[in-house]
Design a protein around this motif. Structure first.
Motif, PDB file in Angstrom:
ATOM      1  N   ILE A   1       0.829  -1.198   0.000  1.00 21.21           N
ATOM      2  CA  ILE A   1       0.000   0.000   0.000  1.00 21.21           C
ATOM      3  C   ILE A   1       0.870   1.257   0.000  1.00 21.21           C
ATOM      4  N   ALA A  23      -3.028  -1.053   9.155  1.00 23.34           N
ATOM      5  CA  ALA A  23      -2.409  -1.766   8.033  1.00 23.34           C
ATOM      6  C   ALA A  23      -1.421  -2.818   8.538  1.00 23.34           C
ATOM      7  N   VAL A  78      -0.276  -6.179   6.246  1.00 24.50           N
ATOM      8  CA  VAL A  78       0.263  -5.614   5.003  1.00 24.50           C
ATOM      9  C   VAL A  78       1.788  -5.719   5.044  1.00 24.50           C
ATOM     10  N   ASP A  88      -8.718   4.501  -0.873  1.00 25.42           N
ATOM     11  CA  ASP A  88      -9.527   4.371   0.331  1.00 25.42           C
ATOM     12  C   ASP A  88     -10.850   5.116   0.175  1.00 25.42           C
ATOM     13  N   PHE A 147      -7.788  -3.262   4.765  1.00 27.77           N
ATOM     14  CA  PHE A 147      -6.467  -3.682   4.307  1.00 27.77           C
ATOM     15  C   PHE A 147      -6.437  -5.179   4.015  1.00 27.77           C
TER      16      PHE A 147
END
Length: 375
Positions: free
Chosen positions: A96, A117, A122, A198, A334
């Motif tokens: 991301i 996240a 992530v 987002d 996420f």
């Protein structure tokens, strides 16, 4: 040239000319023409932030971690009478990008995105932010270090969104998060599909439902707090108290006076505010009446700014009536959910007539054949 065309031309130029175009616009908008990545010595910001401030950030991170860790969901698996297996499995987004406005640095925005996240799993996070006097805000660097984020880029504005989306000067991201001005918002809108985004955040909003038991000073100061974000911010008072209604007669505050709390709730659902404070005798009893709000804060001691900074709940919220169909940023933003199935021969042969008939209705003959051919 309108906003849409202006942003489109810059995105296209960056896509075609790569790093050279990013450097061109970084020099034009940020007066910066140096390297995008941080040099080793630029990560050493220990002396630029006080020990007290480091401890405060660490504590806020801890509170965010506690709240968001409870949002993790387990994979779902079940078997039916045929012995077939069905489920839903969770997988984090791999990479991301987080856009952090640099003109008025907002380390709290970085915290609100990066912490969930990391909890979601992530693997790769890239941070972009406009440099000021050639430097990234030290609080942003400190947060990155604490959270184990190794990529921070001195890029802002439209060119930052382009760089993350097309993989210019960095590895391409899968989804972009973080607030920005109208140019950044438009850039995010235009790159959607190339990458995920987002939301398109608008001006900040607050709505306060108050009855005669509310402290009028608290109510007024909370209403004014969100107007501090800028002249486009919105502030709504919905009250059953004439005294509070009169006391909050301030520029920028839109006021509504009703006879019952039920009427106040109806008006609030129409407003669908980003932030909703309920300051009444029994605020919990008002919650079932609320259908549309980004976040709800109950009682006199839960002002919106406390949630913006340290409570641990997330402050990335839907704006512009989007609370009618959107949610607060959370760990699930996420995570991708992937359906999974393993069907037995018995179930397919017995139940396939359902799919065969629907394929016939839709005229999808090869779909039908795919199910029929199995023995």
């Amino acid at each position: 040239m309108n906003l849409q065309q202006y942003v489109s031309e810059i995105l296209e130029e960056v896509k075609e000319n790569g790093v050279d175009a990013v450097k061109k616009y970084s020099k034009q908008f940020d007066n910066y023409d140096g390297d995008f990545t941080l040099k080793d010595e630029e990560w050493d910001i220990d002396e630029q932030i006080s020990t007290e401030d480091k401890e405060i950030i660490d504590k806020i991170i801890e509170r965010l971690q506690i709240y968001h860790s409870k949002q993790l969901k387990e994979d779902i698996f079940y078997s039916n009478d045929y012995g077939s297996k069905y489920g839903l499995i969770q997988r984090p987004i791999n990479r991301i990008g987080i856009y952090v406005p640099g003109g008025k640095p907002l380390p709290s925005s970085l915290l609100m995105v990066a912490v969930p996240a990391k909890i979601a799993g992530v693997r790769e996070i890239a941070i972009t932010s406009s440099p000021k006097d050639g430097k990234i805000n030290p609080y942003i660097i400190y947060i990155a270090k604490v959270l184990g984020i190794k990529e921070v880029y001195k890029i802002g504005g439209i060119q930052a969104i382009a760089a993350m989306s097309y993989g210019i000067g960095m590895k391409k991201v899968d989804k972009i998060y973080g607030p920005g001005n109208q140019y950044v918002n438009e850039a995010k809108r235009q790159v959607f599909g190339e990458v995920g985004i987002d939301s398109l955040a608008g001006p900040s909003e607050i709505c306060v439902i108050a009855d005669e038991t509310a402290n009028k000073e608290y109510v007024l100061n909370d209403l004014l707090s969100q107007l501090e974000h800028g002249h486009e911010s919105k502030s709504f008072l919905v009250t059953t108290s004439k005294e509070i209604y009169d006391f909050c007669d301030q520029e920028g505050v839109e006021r509504y006076l009703y006879g019952t709390i039920e009427e106040c709730a109806d008006k609030t659902n129409e407003i669908a505010p980003e932030h909703l404070e309920i300051i009444t005798k029994e605020p919990e009893k008002v919650v079932p009446l609320i259908q549309n709000a980004g976040a709800i804060y109950l009682g006199e001691y839960t002002p919106v700014p406390s949630a913006d900074y340290f409570l641990g709940v997330n402050h990335v919220l839907p704006t512009g009536k989007a609370a009618r169909f959107s949610s607060v940023l959370n760990v699930s933003d996420f995570i991708k959910q992937i359906s999974i199935a393993k069907v037995t021969r018995e179930e397919l042969l017995k139940e396939r007539y359902l799919g065969i008939r629907l394929a016939e209705v839709e005229g999808m003959n090869q779909h039908k054949r795919s199910m029929e051919v199995r023995e």
